[in-house]
Scaffold this active site. Structure first.
Site, short mmCIF file in Angstrom:
data_model
loop_
_atom_site.label_atom_id
_atom_site.label_comp_id
_atom_site.label_asym_id
_atom_site.label_seq_id
_atom_site.Cartn_x
_atom_site.Cartn_y
_atom_site.Cartn_z
N THR A 164 2.49 -4.38 0.33
CA THR A 164 1.09 -4.70 0.43
C THR A 164 0.66 -2.62 -0.31
O THR A 164 1.77 -1.59 -0.02
CB THR A 164 0.90 -3.80 1.45
OG1 THR A 164 1.27 -5.21 2.16
CG2 THR A 164 -1.09 -3.97 2.34
N LYS A 166 -0.44 0.40 -0.64
CA LYS A 166 -1.00 1.32 0.33
C LYS A 166 -1.65 2.53 -0.52
O LYS A 166 -1.16 3.40 -1.69
CB LYS A 166 -0.26 1.92 1.11
CG LYS A 166 0.99 1.41 1.95
CD LYS A 166 -0.29 0.37 3.60
CE LYS A 166 0.27 -0.74 4.00
NZ LYS A 166 -0.63 -1.76 4.93
N LYS A 192 0.65 -7.04 -2.93
CA LYS A 192 -0.87 -8.20 -2.11
C LYS A 192 -1.87 -6.92 -1.71
O LYS A 192 -1.91 -5.14 -1.71
CB LYS A 192 -0.23 -7.84 -0.77
CG LYS A 192 -0.72 -8.19 0.91
CD LYS A 192 -0.43 -8.67 1.62
CE LYS A 192 -1.27 -8.47 2.55
NZ LYS A 192 -1.97 -7.70 3.22
N ASP A 194 -4.29 -4.87 0.76
CA ASP A 194 -4.97 -4.91 2.29
C ASP A 194 -5.28 -6.15 2.94
O ASP A 194 -6.34 -6.63 2.09
CB ASP A 194 -4.68 -3.53 2.31
CG ASP A 194 -4.49 -3.35 4.30
OD1 ASP A 194 -4.84 -3.81 5.13
OD2 ASP A 194 -3.33 -2.93 4.17
N HIS A 285 -4.00 -13.74 5.11
CA HIS A 285 -3.48 -12.73 6.44
C HIS A 285 -3.84 -13.07 7.78
O HIS A 285 -4.92 -13.64 7.19
CB HIS A 285 -4.06 -11.72 6.21
CG HIS A 285 -4.11 -10.30 6.00
ND1 HIS A 285 -4.17 -10.26 7.96
CD2 HIS A 285 -2.22 -9.77 6.66
CE1 HIS A 285 -3.15 -9.05 8.17
NE2 HIS A 285 -2.63 -8.70 7.60
N SER A 370 6.75 -8.77 7.25
CA SER A 370 5.34 -7.66 7.30
C SER A 370 5.34 -6.48 8.36
O SER A 370 5.18 -7.35 9.29
CB SER A 370 4.23 -8.06 6.06
OG SER A 370 3.83 -6.66 6.50
#
Length: 455
Positions: A164, A166, A192, A194, A285, A370
């Site tokens: 993910t 960041k 990915k 978020d 998600h 995750s």
């Protein structure tokens, strides 16, 4: 006497039927019921069956215009929960006719729509559902499933790696794309968005899609591997969501993403249909799941939300990590991981599986591990989840002291080392740390990662 007997009557007279034999076409539910003091469990179980099917609080004359026996839910078995005071598992059978075909939305509105606010219940939790094969067949399910995904990506015999990006909010589209490129270039399969990256003032969705597509193509050209980035298509309206999915398809990227609980099952099923028709993979998600599944005695267990997602459609779904959690949690998590991946799952109460579930070849969903995992966890993750999974290291990639690409290299080396060791017959649970240490001798990137996150 003419007319009908008006007035309030006990639910259990009509809706508690311990001698009922369940049909293959019934939807079966296991509820954890905590009645208010003084309410007998049979009455509580019958209330749940009534209110989630044909019942209302008083006798109504229009009951005479239909056949309750044909349409009512029935509480057919009640058992006390071991070790809990005044807690019961109530089993309820619903006739298939009560549900609209191919609609998870309708299934949930019926089964969990109204009954959770009942006065006679202190708390209520839906622990599991048995979806009959006749109902399963009315759903498309995942757009592609595990096998088709492997064939599209040309990646076999190992878990897939993700990350993910960041900081999740605040990057410009170009810097975001750069972070994506470095991770993919280093050896990850996926990066990915978020879950809360949609289309905010600092980064509009179209700009992000463009820069991420550029990153994907550049990384593919350099590595010779197929790469993907989960482009989050979640939006405020269904039309806007599909618009984003269409744009992703036009860019030729392999996968989009959706927050299925906040976006809703209706939107999710529409997106899943679009994805199958247009060759897009769909990453799911589970933002908001803990609001529903965190309490042990009220709400819905995640295994129910996972089953619902397999019906509604998604190729990946987040499913927790197991690593470092309690031993019991591990069995329960592996229970719903199997419900996502396998075609046939036997009833097994030790793993939280209340019903035998036959998916009649509905495609499987890849579970995504995750959250707070890093290279030292790799042997355990490989052993627990096996090949059919996606392992996502956010901080465990981007937190590498040398940057994103070396962080990605470290994860890929660790994964390949674990898979090779397993294939050679070594025991990952026992020798895991040793395997990682050996691999780090010939990978400075992995050695640096091992140093940062040593337990």
């Amino acid at each position: 006497s003419v007319g009908f007997k008006a007035g309030v009557k006990d639910y259990k007279l009509t809706y508690y039927t311990p001698d009922y034999e369940t049909k293959d076409t019934d939807i079966l539910a296991a509820f954890r019921v905590t009645p208010q003091p003084g309410v007998p469990p049979e009455e509580a179980g019958a209330e749940v069956a009534a209110e989630s099917s044909t019942g209302t609080w008083t006798t109504v004359w229009t009951d005479g215009l239909t056949s309750l026996d044909r349409y009512k839910g029935r509480c057919y078995h009640i058992e006390p929960v071991a070790g809990e005071e005044n807690q019961y598992i109530a089993y309820v059978a619903y006739p298939l006719d009560l549900f609209e075909e191919g609609s998870v939305t309708n299934m949930f509105t019926s089964i969990v729509g109204n009954v959770f606010g009942f006065k006679a219940l202190r708390a209520l939790r839906l622990e599991d559902l048995r979806i009959p094969t006749a109902y399963t067949k009315t759903f498309q399910g995942p757009p592609h499933g595990i096998q088709v995904e492997r064939d599209k990506l040309n990646k076999y015999g190992r878990p897939l790696l993700g990350c993910t990006i960041k900081p999740k909010l605040g990057l410009s589209a170009k810097n975001y794309g750069r972070a994506v490129y470095e991770c993919l270039r280093g050896g990850l399969d996926f990066t990915k968005d978020d879950e809360n990256v949609n289309s905010q003032p600092f980064m509009r969705w179209r700009d992000r899609f463009l820069f991420c597509a550029e990153a994907i193509y550049k990384a593919q050209a350099e590595t010779g591997e197929i790469k993907g980035h989960y482009l989050n298509a979640t939006a405020g309206t269904w039309e806007e969501m599909i618009k984003r999915a269409v744009f992703a398809r036009e860019l030729g990227v392999p996968i989009v993403m959706h927050d299925y609980l906040t976006g809703g099952f209706t939107a999710n099923t529409s997106l899943a249909h679009y994805c199958r028709d247009n060759g897009l993979l769909l990453h799911i998600h589970r933002a908001m799941h803990a609001v529903i599944d965190r309490q042990k005695n009220h709400g819905m267990h995640f295994r129910v939300l996972a089953k619902a997602l397999r019906l509604s459609g998604g190729d990946h779904i987040h499913a927790g990590t197991v690593v470092g959690k309690l031993e019991g949690e591990r069995e329960i998590t592996l229970g719903f991981v199997d419900l996502l991946r396998d075609d046939f799952i036997e009833k097994d109460r030790s793993r939280g599986i209340y019903f035998t579930q036959d998916w009649v070849s509905l495609p499987g969903v890849l579970p995504v591990a995750s959250g707070g995992i890093h290279v030292w966890h790799m042997p355990a993750l490989t052993e627990i989840f096996g090949d059919d999974s996606v392992l996502q290291f956010g901080g465990g990639t981007l937190g590498h002291p040398w940057g994103n690409a070396p962080g990605a290299v470290a994860n890929r080396v660790a994964l390949e080392a674990c898979v090779q060791a397993r294939n050679e017959g070594r025991d990952l649970a026992r020798e895991g740390n040793e395997i990682i240490r050996e691999a780090s001798k010939w990978s400075p990137e992995l050695a640096a990662a091992c140093e940062v996150w040593k337990e």
